[in-house]
Structure formats: C-alpha cells, structure tokens
Design a protein around this motif. Structure first.
Motif, PDB file in Angstrom:
ATOM      1  N   LEU A  75      -1.647 -15.678  22.265  1.00  0.00           N
ATOM      2  CA  LEU A  75      -2.165 -15.387  20.928  1.00  0.00           C
ATOM      3  C   LEU A  75      -1.048 -15.516  19.912  1.00  0.00           C
ATOM      4  N   GLU A  76      -1.236 -16.414  18.949  1.00  0.00           N
ATOM      5  CA  GLU A  76      -0.308 -16.497  17.815  1.00  0.00           C
ATOM      6  C   GLU A  76      -0.950 -15.754  16.654  1.00  0.00           C
ATOM      7  N   LEU A  77      -0.247 -14.773  16.125  1.00  0.00           N
ATOM      8  CA  LEU A  77      -0.887 -13.891  15.141  1.00  0.00           C
ATOM      9  C   LEU A  77      -0.452 -14.162  13.702  1.00  0.00           C
ATOM     10  N   ASP A  78       0.005 -15.374  13.421  1.00  0.00           N
ATOM     11  CA  ASP A  78       0.427 -15.656  12.042  1.00  0.00           C
ATOM     12  C   ASP A  78      -0.722 -15.549  11.051  1.00  0.00           C
ATOM     13  N   ALA A  79      -1.954 -15.774  11.524  1.00  0.00           N
ATOM     14  CA  ALA A  79      -3.103 -15.639  10.611  1.00  0.00           C
ATOM     15  C   ALA A  79      -3.551 -14.184  10.488  1.00  0.00           C
ATOM     16  N   LEU A  80      -2.933 -13.322  11.270  1.00  0.00           N
ATOM     17  CA  LEU A  80      -3.269 -11.891  11.200  1.00  0.00           C
ATOM     18  C   LEU A  80      -2.057 -11.183  10.586  1.00  0.00           C
ATOM     19  N   SER A  81      -1.783 -11.517   9.317  1.00  0.00           N
ATOM     20  CA  SER A  81      -0.603 -10.929   8.686  1.00  0.00           C
ATOM     21  C   SER A  81      -0.948 -10.465   7.280  1.00  0.00           C
ATOM     22  N   GLY A  82      -0.070  -9.633   6.733  1.00  0.00           N
ATOM     23  CA  GLY A  82      -0.260  -9.132   5.371  1.00  0.00           C
ATOM     24  C   GLY A  82      -0.614  -7.658   5.345  1.00  0.00           C
ATOM     25  N   LEU A  83      -0.820  -7.197   4.123  1.00  0.00           N
ATOM     26  CA  LEU A  83      -1.044  -5.777   3.880  1.00  0.00           C
ATOM     27  C   LEU A  83      -2.496  -5.388   4.125  1.00  0.00           C
ATOM     28  N   VAL A  84      -2.727  -4.278   4.814  1.00  0.00           N
ATOM     29  CA  VAL A  84      -4.086  -3.749   4.988  1.00  0.00           C
ATOM     30  C   VAL A  84      -4.338  -2.665   3.934  1.00  0.00           C
ATOM     31  N   ARG A  85      -3.425  -1.677   3.859  1.00  0.00           N
ATOM     32  CA  ARG A  85      -3.562  -0.639   2.831  1.00  0.00           C
ATOM     33  C   ARG A  85      -2.216   0.051   2.609  1.00  0.00           C
ATOM     34  N   VAL A  86      -2.151   0.761   1.476  1.00  0.00           N
ATOM     35  CA  VAL A  86      -0.933   1.481   1.112  1.00  0.00           C
ATOM     36  C   VAL A  86      -1.310   2.923   0.794  1.00  0.00           C
ATOM     37  N   ASP A  87      -0.573   3.850   1.365  1.00  0.00           N
ATOM     38  CA  ASP A  87      -0.734   5.260   1.027  1.00  0.00           C
ATOM     39  C   ASP A  87       0.460   5.598   0.126  1.00  0.00           C
ATOM     40  N   ARG A  88       0.242   5.453  -1.182  1.00  0.00           N
ATOM     41  CA  ARG A  88       1.352   5.598  -2.132  1.00  0.00           C
ATOM     42  C   ARG A  88       1.965   6.989  -2.076  1.00  0.00           C
ATOM     43  N   PRO A 125       9.400  -7.278   2.421  1.00  0.00           N
ATOM     44  CA  PRO A 125       9.942  -6.845   1.122  1.00  0.00           C
ATOM     45  C   PRO A 125       9.059  -7.245  -0.058  1.00  0.00           C
ATOM     46  N   ARG A 126       8.522  -8.465   0.011  1.00  0.00           N
ATOM     47  CA  ARG A 126       7.641  -8.946  -1.074  1.00  0.00           C
ATOM     48  C   ARG A 126       6.366  -8.102  -1.142  1.00  0.00           C
ATOM     49  N   LEU A 127       5.848  -7.697   0.017  1.00  0.00           N
ATOM     50  CA  LEU A 127       4.616  -6.888   0.046  1.00  0.00           C
ATOM     51  C   LEU A 127       4.879  -5.458  -0.445  1.00  0.00           C
ATOM     52  N   LEU A 128       6.088  -4.960  -0.193  1.00  0.00           N
ATOM     53  CA  LEU A 128       6.390  -3.565  -0.562  1.00  0.00           C
ATOM     54  C   LEU A 128       6.865  -3.423  -2.006  1.00  0.00           C
ATOM     55  N   GLU A 129       7.401  -4.509  -2.550  1.00  0.00           N
ATOM     56  CA  GLU A 129       8.034  -4.440  -3.877  1.00  0.00           C
ATOM     57  C   GLU A 129       7.131  -3.829  -4.959  1.00  0.00           C
ATOM     58  N   PRO A 130       5.843  -4.235  -5.070  1.00  0.00           N
ATOM     59  CA  PRO A 130       5.011  -3.663  -6.131  1.00  0.00           C
ATOM     60  C   PRO A 130       4.849  -2.153  -6.029  1.00  0.00           C
ATOM     61  N   PHE A 131       5.124  -1.598  -4.858  1.00  0.00           N
ATOM     62  CA  PHE A 131       4.945  -0.150  -4.675  1.00  0.00           C
ATOM     63  C   PHE A 131       6.285   0.591  -4.696  1.00  0.00           C
ATOM     64  N   GLY A 132       7.370  -0.135  -4.958  1.00  0.00           N
ATOM     65  CA  GLY A 132       8.696   0.494  -5.028  1.00  0.00           C
ATOM     66  C   GLY A 132       9.146   1.032  -3.684  1.00  0.00           C
ATOM     67  N   LEU A 133       8.719   0.382  -2.596  1.00  0.00           N
ATOM     68  CA  LEU A 133       9.050   0.880  -1.252  1.00  0.00           C
ATOM     69  C   LEU A 133       9.917  -0.123  -0.489  1.00  0.00           C
ATOM     70  N   CYS A 191       7.693   4.207   4.989  1.00  0.00           N
ATOM     71  CA  CYS A 191       8.734   3.545   4.198  1.00  0.00           C
ATOM     72  C   CYS A 191       9.497   4.577   3.388  1.00  0.00           C
ATOM     73  N   VAL A 192      10.513   4.118   2.676  1.00  0.00           N
ATOM     74  CA  VAL A 192      11.297   4.982   1.780  1.00  0.00           C
ATOM     75  C   VAL A 192      11.304   4.315   0.407  1.00  0.00           C
ATOM     76  N   PRO A 193      11.642   5.083  -0.655  1.00  0.00           N
ATOM     77  CA  PRO A 193      11.764   4.425  -1.952  1.00  0.00           C
ATOM     78  C   PRO A 193      12.772   3.274  -1.869  1.00  0.00           C
ATOM     79  N   ALA A 194      12.467   2.173  -2.550  1.00  0.00           N
ATOM     80  CA  ALA A 194      13.359   1.004  -2.507  1.00  0.00           C
ATOM     81  C   ALA A 194      14.780   1.456  -2.831  1.00  0.00           C
ATOM     82  N   PHE A 195      15.753   0.865  -2.142  1.00  0.00           N
ATOM     83  CA  PHE A 195      17.149   1.272  -2.360  1.00  0.00           C
ATOM     84  C   PHE A 195      18.063   0.063  -2.345  1.00  0.00           C
ATOM     85  N   VAL A 196      19.278   0.350  -2.754  1.00  0.00           N
ATOM     86  CA  VAL A 196      20.286  -0.706  -2.885  1.00  0.00           C
ATOM     87  C   VAL A 196      21.404  -0.363  -1.904  1.00  0.00           C
ATOM     88  N   LEU A 197      22.072  -1.378  -1.383  1.00  0.00           N
ATOM     89  CA  LEU A 197      23.203  -1.127  -0.480  1.00  0.00           C
ATOM     90  C   LEU A 197      24.482  -1.690  -1.071  1.00  0.00           C
TER      91      LEU A 197
END
Ligand SMILES: Cc1cc2nc3c(=O)[nH]c(=O)nc-3n(C[C@H](O)[C@H](O)[C@H](O)COP(=O)(O)OP(=O)(O)OC[C@H]3O[C@@H](n4cnc5c(N)ncnc54)[C@H](O)[C@@H]3O)c2cc1C
Length: 436
Positions: A64-77, A94-102, A181-187
């Motif tokens: 089973l290759e699951l590349d078509a089963l990818s992406g966000l299902v839901r977010v508990d902000r 990172p791209r999926l989490l960015e709008p939520f600051g996570l 997740c955690v709030p987005a951070f910088v290193l």
C-alpha cells in the motif's frame, strides 16, 4: 490495481516484488483492500518513504502506497493537536501547521518520511528533554486485520496507545495520526568543530545544558562537529542561512563533494583518513537562527547504510569510547561519521528509549562498502551495554535476544497475536524480531 515492478528502499539494502501495488485515497478504500487481501490469503503492508535500512517495510503481497492518503483531517486549536492522514510526509507538515501557529516539538535529521513510517520505527532526533516523534502521538486510527477501525486516544482504548503509536507496522494499517504540537518556535543553531578529547569528558553535561545537542565524529580525526540548538519564541528575530550559503553547505559541500570523496575512499581505503580530515573542514562552523523545521532537518543525497543503537544515557561516553578504540585496533578505514544524540525516557512499549533516558550512537558506511564486520563488532559492544537497535536501521538481533531488552516485549507480542493472529501484516523482518 497497481503494477508489479520491483520496490526498493532508499539505501538499496532491500528489494521486493509485491504481487500488487495499491494506492488507496480513503480510509474506506484501505479497509476494502485489507479485507480483500485477507480473503485472497495475501499479506498486506503500507510503506512510507522506504527510508528504513532494514526489511521492516518489505511487502511481499499487497503493497500500500499512502501518498493519496495525506493531509490534514482536523485541528484542535485549543489543545494544539492536529490529526493527519497517515501517508502525510514530514516535509509537508510545517506548511499544514503554519496557519495555526503550530510546530512539531522535535524532528530527526531529515523530513522525507511519512508520519506513519516515522512513528512506526521510533524515528527520533536529539534533546535531553525530548522523546522521539512517536511520543508526540496522542491518538491513532488503524485498520486491523478484520478490516475494522481501531481508534486509540485519551478517550478510547487509551491503554493501547503506547503500543499502537510505535508498532513496527505489525498491528495494522495506520490511517490517521494525531500529534500534540507546540506553538511555532525558532531555533538558534551553532555548528562548530571542537576537540573530541575535550568534549568527551563533559559530554553528558553538554547534552544536559541545552535543548538539542549532538555531534558527529569522522573516524581518524581529532575533531567533533557539534550542533547546539536553543529554542526561542516563534516571534524571535531570525537570521537564516542565505539560500546560496545553505546550498553550498548542505548540498555542494556536505553532499556533493562528499559523494566524490566517498567513492574515492571506497576504491582506495588508504586515503580515508586524509579524506575525513578534509570532510571535517568542509562541514561545520556556522551560526544561524531560523524556523524550527528548517534547522532540525537537512537533505542527505549521499547514499549510505546505517546501524544505530540506544544505550542507557550514562553509558553513552563508554559506548562511544569503545567504538573509537575498536576502529583504531582493527585498522579499518571508515569514511562515514559516527553520530551521537540523546533523548528523554518515554513509556512506549517498543521505543528504544522506553523507560530510560537514552544516548544514541549511529554508525554509517558508504553504501558501496560492506558494513558487515564493522557493524557486527559495534553491535557486540552495544549489547554488552544493554543497547537496543533502531527498528529501521541495520542490526542482527532476533526476538530471543530482543525480549530481554524490552520489559513489555511479551505484552506487545500478545497484542499482536490478538490483533493479527494470521500475520496479515507480517514479513520476514517482523518474523525475525517479533517471532513467527
Ligand atoms: C537519509 C536517512 C536519514 C534518517 N535519519 C533518521 C534520524 O535522524 N532519526 C531516526 O530515528 N531515523 C532516521 N532514519 C530512519 C527513518 O526515519 C526510519 O527508518 C523511518 O521509519 C522511515 O520512514 P518511512 O516513511 O520511509 O517508512 P518506511 O521505511 O517506508 O516504513 C517503516 C515502517 O513503517 C510502516 N508503515 C508505514 N506506513 C504505515 C502505515 N500507514 N501503517 C502502519 N505501518 C506503516 C512500514 O510498514 C514499516 O514497518 C533515516 C533514514 C534515512 C534513509
């Protein structure tokens, strides 16, 4: 129905000719495919990015290759939790989490893996207070051998989560994974060459003093290439590597030139010590500040094979010193570095850090070189020190020797017997490490 071309893993250590390749794009499709495979008497297995060095992902029946089963299902902000489809690649997160600051709290060296593949083998990064990626899992949904859905999280089947979150692909097909997740951070990153002899006596203190510490050592040199990352708030000013500098460091120097050097070393081992001293000068010595994922991960284009062992943290300096002495005694010419990392203890049944603060030592060889003698000798040392092998990296252990290394090994095997009595999700690797 898919093709029957050969599948091979990234390191070219494993090859398989599955009877069928399927690319389901929904949970229902995975359930139908599991039932169909069971009905046809074929084993079925999901693969991620094929980045495991062991045969853990080999799918002899239905792949089973699951590349078509990818992406966000839901977010508990409110709780900072995201549910992802299991085939989501780490580099897409990172791209999926960015709008939520996570952000994900910690990562390994690369981000090519799928989230399901990464958690299933215990993929980890470094950090004295941080566990591997599977410790970020607060819920999973899996298709079990009867084609039914099994969800485990804080509310349902919570006792199974420490087994399902890191299950070697042995219990079912993961279709959804929920991460804390955690709030987005910088290193803030400091990478620099240091004297190995000066570093070693203070190794555990150094690792304990910072958020993320690791080092690489090229055998036949006196230098440790240390990486020290400090966590800063998400709004801290960044000072990224300029794109050209990043390309020159990561791609051209650390990968491109290095590939040429490794190829040369493979045919002329005598030059390896000189090559390694040159490699020391090519990498390291830079300081920058950037978003967490851009600092944690980089690309690896030079192909290699790897074995990594987890030892109780207090044994880490001894483990490293003994490997160093071994290389000198045997007179081997080893062109690839040794990587040393740390992690916090966790409660996952089959985690290499289960129940104990952990030090990791990874040995590598260029993929054209035979790792056998070197890896076997290192493994013997690691076993003496109570080591546990990374499930996705080369090792020679079997169920009889792993049983004593994991207090909950037998409990996991009983769970496997209950969820997959017919070994629908089995393969040769799982038969070796868990039993038939
Ligand atoms: C260049 C490179 C760098 C690496 N760096 C690190 C590192 O820094 N730290 C570290 O710990 N490891 C590292 N690894 C090892 C790697 O992270 C693991 O082997 C990881 O499992 C690979 O993920 P994958 O998506 O390629 O999974 P695969 O190798 O494809 O599969 C791994 C396992 O996951 C199972 N699986 C995949 N999808 C599912 C699903 N949906 N349901 C159930 N089971 C599933 C497979 O059946 C298999 O058992 C590295 C490997 C490479 C090649």
């Amino acid at each position: 129905m898919g093709t029957t071309t050969a599948w091979t893993n990234w390191a070219r250590t494993e090859r398989a000719w599955p009877v069928r390749v399927e690319r389901p794009d929904s949970v229902g499709a995975v359930q139908r495919l599991v039932r169909a495979a069971a009905g046809a008497g074929l084993p079925i297995k999901a693969v991620g990015a094929g980045h495991s060095f062991t045969g853990i992902a080999v799918a002899p029946g239905v792949l089973l290759e699951l590349d078509a089963l990818s992406g966000l299902v839901r977010v508990d902000r409110e709780r900072g939790r995201v549910t992802l489809r299991a085939g989501t690649r780490l580099h897409d997160i990172p791209r999926l989490l960015e709008p939520f600051g996570l952000a994900m709290p910690n990562l390994g060296d690369i981000d090519r893996q799928s989230v399901a593949g990464a958690i299933s083998t215990g993929t980890h990064g470094t950090g004295i207070a941080f566990g591997g990626i599977a410790t970020q899992v607060v819920g999973v949904t899996m298709v079990t051998a009867d084609g039914e859905l099994l969800t485990s999280d804080a509310e349902q089947e919570s006792g199974l989560l420490p087994a399902l979150a890191l299950a070697l692909g042995a219990l079912g097909i993961l279709v959804e994974v929920t991460l804390q997740c955690v709030p987005a951070f910088v290193l803030h990153a400091v990478e620099r060459p240091e004297s190995l002899d000066e570093l070693l006596p203070t190794l555990l203190d150094r690792a304990a003093a910072v958020d993320h510490f690791e080092f690489y050592w090229f055998p036949h040199t006196a230098t440790a290439l240390t990486k020290t990352n400090h966590r800063l708030p998400g709004d801290a000013p960044t000072r990224p590597l300029r794109p050209v500098a990043k390309w020159v460091d990561d791609t051209l120097l650390a990968n491109g030139v290095y590939r040429v050097l490794c190829n040369t070393g493979a045919v002329a081992p005598a030059i390896v010590p000189r090559v390694n001293r040159l490699a020391d000068r090519l990498v390291g010595d830079r300081e920058f500040t950037d978003r967490s994922t851009r600092v944690f991960t980089s690309s690896r284009t030079v192909r290699f094979v790897e074995m990594e062992y987890a030892v109780p943290l207090e044994h880490l300096p001894t483990a490293f010193a003994r490997i160093r002495a071994l290389i000198e005694e045997r007179g081997w010419r080893i062109s690839f570095p040794i990587e040393v990392r740390v992690a916090a203890a966790d409660e996952l049944w089959l985690s290499t850090a289960s129940g104990r603060a952990t030090g990791y030592v990874a040995v590598h060889r260029f993929f054209r070189e035979d790792p056998g003698e070197y890896f076997r000798a290192v493994e013997a040392i690691m076993i003496e020190l109570g080591g546990r092998p990374h499930w996705g990296k080369l090792h020679g252990r079997d169920a009889s020797s792993l049983r004593g290394a994991y207090p909950r090994f037998d409990e996991f095997v009983r769970l496997r017997d209950r969820l997959d009595p017919g070994r629908l999700f089995g393969n040769r690797y799982l038969a070796r490490v868990l039993g038939e």
